[in-house]
Write a protein that holds these residues in place. Structure first.
Motif: not given
Length: 263
Positions: A1-11, A171-180
């Motif tokens: 999963m690619r987890i991003a943190r983002f803003s839209i409309d001030g949120n 960035g651009p996001w955190v990739e959680t689908g990669i193992d060690l």
């Protein structure tokens, strides 16, 4: 999963990026209910990636960086390879996201790029046993350990040379689908204005990821969202005002920033 943190409309929110990065028009963010450091659900509410502003994927309490962890990079700057992991810190105020500008530090005339694999910690931990390292990792992202090289040479410690504002694009996001195991051999490149500057593989690290986490967690508690920078391959070099620098890592994505004149 690619987890991003983002803003839209001030949120501001976290979301899971869906679609093919090779086809940007297909990318959308499914907004997360909760935070990625605990159990969460996808809301099903999707927003085109083009409609949001990507932020730094995490806001770390600290960035622990390891220097001279690639032998060829140590050699290109005339340094010895440390026999044990060699850590320094970048403050939380150094962190910016993909697309954010990098103001050229006014106290330097030799700003360098350093493409790096960044490890994002997923849970509070200390004294992590080697066989539990994978359990404390949320995922991986791209980093640029920007360095005022002239200041680094002139001063006995690296606080200003590596800790100035905007010196740690993530960035651009955190990739959680990669193992060690997979993270131990990923291609990493850096381009400046489209010209290839750095090209290496994470398998060239002198001290692998597990060693770095064991080493630093012996000394301090790591918190969710903390970031470990793992070193840079050879090919570091200068950046000038107007340059666009891009760090790409296999299986993760591309982090892009432009150097601007400090206002």
């Amino acid at each position: 999963m690619r987890i991003a943190r983002f803003s839209i409309d001030g949120n501001v929110a976290f979301g899971a990026v869906e679609g093919d990065p090779a086809q940007p028009d297909t990318l959308a963010i499914d907004i997360i209910k909760g935070i990625p450091f605990a159990e969460f659900e996808l809301s099903g509410t999707k927003v085109p990636l083009s409609k949001v502003r990507l932020l730094p994927p995490v806001l770390p309490s600290k960035v622990v960086a390891f220097g001279r962890n690639y032998a060829e990079h140590a050699a290109e700057l005339g340094n010895e390879v440390p026999t044990a992991p060699f850590a320094f810190f970048k403050p939380s105020t150094s962190v910016i996201g993909t697309g954010d500008p990098v103001p050229y530090p006014p106290f330097s005339s030799e700003l360098h790029h350093e493409a790096e694999l960044a490890v994002v910690i997923g849970r509070m931990c200390r004294e992590v046993p080697r066989d539990r390292v994978a359990d404390v990792i949320l995922g991986y992202t791209c980093a640029n350990d920007l360095t005022a090289r002239d200041v680094q040479r002139a001063e006995n410690q690296w606080a200003r040379a590596k800790g100035f504002d905007a010196s740690c694009p993530l960035g651009p996001w955190v990739e959680t689908g990669i193992d060690l195991e997979t993270a131990a051999d990923l291609a990493i490149t850096c381009t400046v204005n489209g010209e290839l500057r750095q090209a290496g593989r994470t398998s060239q690290m002198t001290h692998p990821i597990a060693d770095l986490i064991v080493n630093i967690s012996e000394a301090m508690t790591l918190l969710p969202g903390d970031v470990i920078l793992t070193g840079t391959p050879a090919g570091v070099g200068p950046l000038n005002i107007g340059d666009e620098v891009a760090v790409s890592i296999e299986g993760i994505g591309t982090l892009t920033n432009k150097v601007i004149k400090r206002g």
